[in-house]
Motif scaffolding. Structure first.
Motif, PDB file in Angstrom:
ATOM      1  N   MET A 118       0.841  -1.164   0.000  1.00  0.00           N
ATOM      2  CA  MET A 118       0.000   0.000   0.000  1.00  0.00           C
ATOM      3  C   MET A 118       0.893   1.236   0.000  1.00  0.00           C
ATOM      4  N   SER A 129       2.760  -2.326   4.245  1.00  0.00           N
ATOM      5  CA  SER A 129       1.637  -3.256   4.170  1.00  0.00           C
ATOM      6  C   SER A 129       0.464  -2.712   4.989  1.00  0.00           C
ATOM      7  N   SER A 130      -0.726  -3.190   4.691  1.00  0.00           N
ATOM      8  CA  SER A 130      -1.922  -2.733   5.401  1.00  0.00           C
ATOM      9  C   SER A 130      -1.834  -3.053   6.885  1.00  0.00           C
ATOM     10  N   GLU A 169     -11.119  -2.727   4.060  1.00  0.00           N
ATOM     11  CA  GLU A 169     -10.527  -2.943   2.737  1.00  0.00           C
ATOM     12  C   GLU A 169      -9.020  -3.173   2.869  1.00  0.00           C
ATOM     13  N   PRO A 170      -8.588  -4.362   3.287  1.00  0.00           N
ATOM     14  CA  PRO A 170      -7.145  -4.589   3.460  1.00  0.00           C
ATOM     15  C   PRO A 170      -6.360  -4.594   2.146  1.00  0.00           C
ATOM     16  N   GLU A 171      -7.043  -4.770   1.015  1.00  0.00           N
ATOM     17  CA  GLU A 171      -6.340  -4.799  -0.275  1.00  0.00           C
ATOM     18  C   GLU A 171      -6.209  -3.398  -0.888  1.00  0.00           C
ATOM     19  N   ARG A 172      -6.565  -2.390  -0.166  1.00  0.00           N
ATOM     20  CA  ARG A 172      -6.491  -1.007  -0.643  1.00  0.00           C
ATOM     21  C   ARG A 172      -5.070  -0.685  -1.106  1.00  0.00           C
ATOM     22  N   ARG A 173      -4.947   0.026  -2.237  1.00  0.00           N
ATOM     23  CA  ARG A 173      -3.640   0.272  -2.847  1.00  0.00           C
ATOM     24  C   ARG A 173      -3.001   1.584  -2.398  1.00  0.00           C
TER      25      ARG A 173
END
Length: 137
Positions: A1, A16-17, A110-114
């Motif tokens: 991220m 990382s998140s 939203e852990p996959e947020r960029r």
């Protein structure tokens, strides 16, 4: 991220998140402890002031006459500095904690947020917390 600066819209950190959530939780806990510290200072000031007032009232009228007592406007300024300004600072910190809660909730949802846009002061605190832990930037 990617952590991006709100003002300049540039990437400042890549993290990382999970690490971002840990850092934000650390900042939040630090802010909460600062609130407790400020409340303690207010409490100590009020105790001191009430003890001084009780001591002054316990004096005989003759001793009270010769003992100087601060004018009321001095007490008002002292109260402003020691209580009112500190309560304002607490409110500011509480707003920051509410913002951190929002961001943490968003990251957990939203852990996959960029990318994530954060204010500069929070980014600086994240970098400082990473240096304290020894993690690379």
């Amino acid at each position: 991220m990617e952590i991006m600066d709100d003002v300049y819209n540039r990437t400042v950190l890549e993290i990382s998140s999970e690490d971002a959530v840990k850092d934000l939780q650390f900042i939040k806990n630090k802010q909460q402890s600062e609130i407790e510290s400020i409340k303690y200072k207010i409490h100590k000031y009020e105790q001191k002031r009430s003890a001084e007032e009780a001591w002054y009232q316990s004096l005989s009228p003759l001793k009270r006459f010769f003992t100087g007592h601060a004018p009321s406007h001095h007490k008002a300024v002292e109260h402003l500095v020691n209580v009112k300004d500190r309560y304002k600072k607490i409110e500011t910190i509480k707003r920051k904690i509410a913002f951190l809660d929002e961001v943490i909730g968003m990251l957990e949802a939203e852990p996959e947020r960029r990318e994530l846009h954060l204010p500069t002061d929070i980014i600086k605190e994240m970098i400082a917390s990473q240096k304290d832990e020894g993690r690379p930037r």
